[in-house]
Design an enzyme around this catalytic site. Structure first.
Site, PDB file in Angstrom:
ATOM      1  N   GLY A 145      -5.696 -12.644   0.856  1.00 55.47           N
ATOM      2  CA  GLY A 145      -6.201 -13.450   1.959  1.00 55.47           C
ATOM      3  C   GLY A 145      -5.287 -13.418   3.155  1.00 55.47           C
ATOM      4  O   GLY A 145      -5.303 -14.358   3.974  1.00 55.47           O
ATOM      5  N   TYR A 204      -6.846  -8.818   6.816  1.00 52.20           N
ATOM      6  CA  TYR A 204      -7.964  -8.168   6.143  1.00 52.20           C
ATOM      7  C   TYR A 204      -9.118  -9.160   5.981  1.00 52.20           C
ATOM      8  O   TYR A 204      -9.095 -10.245   6.553  1.00 52.20           O
ATOM      9  CB  TYR A 204      -7.475  -7.547   4.835  1.00 52.20           C
ATOM     10  N   THR A 221       0.837  -1.200   0.000  1.00 47.47           N
ATOM     11  CA  THR A 221       0.000   0.000   0.000  1.00 47.47           C
ATOM     12  C   THR A 221       0.866   1.241   0.000  1.00 47.47           C
ATOM     13  O   THR A 221       1.815   1.348   0.785  1.00 47.47           O
ATOM     14  CB  THR A 221      -0.925  -0.008   1.228  1.00 47.47           C
TER      15      THR A 221
END
Length: 356
Positions: free
Chosen positions: A176, A180, A25
């Protein structure tokens, strides 16, 4: 003996080498409606020496957003923005997958539009804080997803995968891992449901399996990978019977013919070995090297057969030409983590290359 710098056939997708850029991110989706811009295209194109690029987490729906300025793949303007990225990466000769990431209970109402709130498998508040537009705030109790909402969320993943193909991506990776939504369903402390989506191992793996099935049906299994992080406590995750859980998950996923399994290795190296043996297609490994970032020594994992592809995270932030540096044995730039999330080109597209 295979080496990291040889071409690799990933189920019909030709990779220039066996080095992957791991998803990270960066919170720089400053285009209209949280869409990528030319700055993002430059960032990914700079790193196209990787055989496989996996993007930062991309929300498959509005409610999937967990952090500020993260991009989506659920609107026309987002698809158009991503097309600039994929075109730039393909022009440099690399392959790029979009990581589909629904943050689930990791988020904050102030990040979401209107009266939307973070959701999860159960209404269990995670420990910790999250950075919002107003600064750090405590994570809140998510709203428990209904049966209909679970089915709609699975459909959102499939729709985002179709959007990814429209945007020019070579495939998608289902996130996965790292606490999250998909891993929240796997984890006994976050998933306290007593219906078919929780309870025993078969119930807790169901969401991950159904997301994989729906996504594979939407764009073809050879275009779908999935990332897992067994026993990773990040984002307040506690799993029970980790080995049993993930071996059961892989038993359901293996027959689908997915492009790859991407494992973020935890402390149990023996479990990693067993998962490698159990998985029938490409095995991508982000090896456990904590507290140091993954470095040149991890290329030996390809040579000894522990992995088909090795993924690199932190070093790719600061070394856009990382494969060339790995081949040369360094030197390596040090990432400035104070500029890793949000901002402009600084700490994003201004790291020097060996040639520059």
């Amino acid at each position: 003996m295979a080496t990291a710098f040889e071409p690799y056939d990933m189920g019909g997708i030709k990779l220039a080498n066996r080095i992957a850029m791991a998803p990270m991110t960066r919170s720089r989706a400053h285009g209209p409606g949280l869409s990528p811009t030319e700055l993002n295209a430059t960032y990914y194109a700079q790193r196209a020496g990787a055989g496989l690029i996996i993007t930062e987490g991309v929300q498959p729906s509005v409610t999937g957003q967990g952090y500020t300025f993260t991009p989506g793949l659920h609107s026309d303007e987002q698809v158009a923005g991503w097309r600039t990225v994929t075109d730039a990466v393909h022009a440099e000769g690399s392959v790029i997958f979009a990581q589909l990431m629904h943050a689930g209970r990791i988020g904050h109402p102030s990040i979401l539009p209107g009266d939307l709130t973070p959701v999860g498998p159960s209404a269990v508040k995670p420990a910790g804080q999250i950075f919002t537009h107003e600064g750090l705030q405590d994570l809140e109790t998510p709203r428990e997803l209904t049966e209909d909402e679970i089915l709609a969320t699975i459909a959102d993943f499939a729709a985002a995968a179709r959007n990814a193909v429209e945007a020019g991506f070579d495939g998608v990776e289902i996130h996965g891992a790292n606490g999250y939504l998909v891993q929240q369903f796997l984890a006994a402390n976050a998933n306290r449901r007593t219906d078919r989506w929780g309870g025993d191992v078969a119930g807790r793996i169901r969401f991950a399996v159904e997301v994989a099935k729906a996504t594979a049906a939407a764009i073809g299994p050879n275009r779908v990978g999935i990332r897992i992080s067994p026993a990773n406590p990040y984002n307040d995750i506690v799993e029970e019977n980790t080995a049993e859980l993930y071996e059961a998950l892989l038993a359901e996923l293996a027959p689908l013919g997915l492009a790859y399994l991407h494992v973020v290795e935890g402390p149990d190296a023996e479990l990693t070995r067993r998962l490698r043996e159990q998985w029938p297609t490409t095995f991508v490994l982000n090896p456990r090297t904590h507290p140091e970032p993954t470095g040149p020594e991890s290329l030996a994992l390809i040579e000894d057969g522990s992995a088909d592809i090795v993924s690199y995270g932190a070093l790719f932030l600061a070394n856009p030409d990382l494969p060339a540096r790995l081949a040369a044995g360094g030197p390596f730039n040090t990432p400035d983590m104070s500029k890793a999330f949000g901002g402009d080109h600084s700490g994003y597209t201004d790291y020097p290359t060996l040639a520059g």
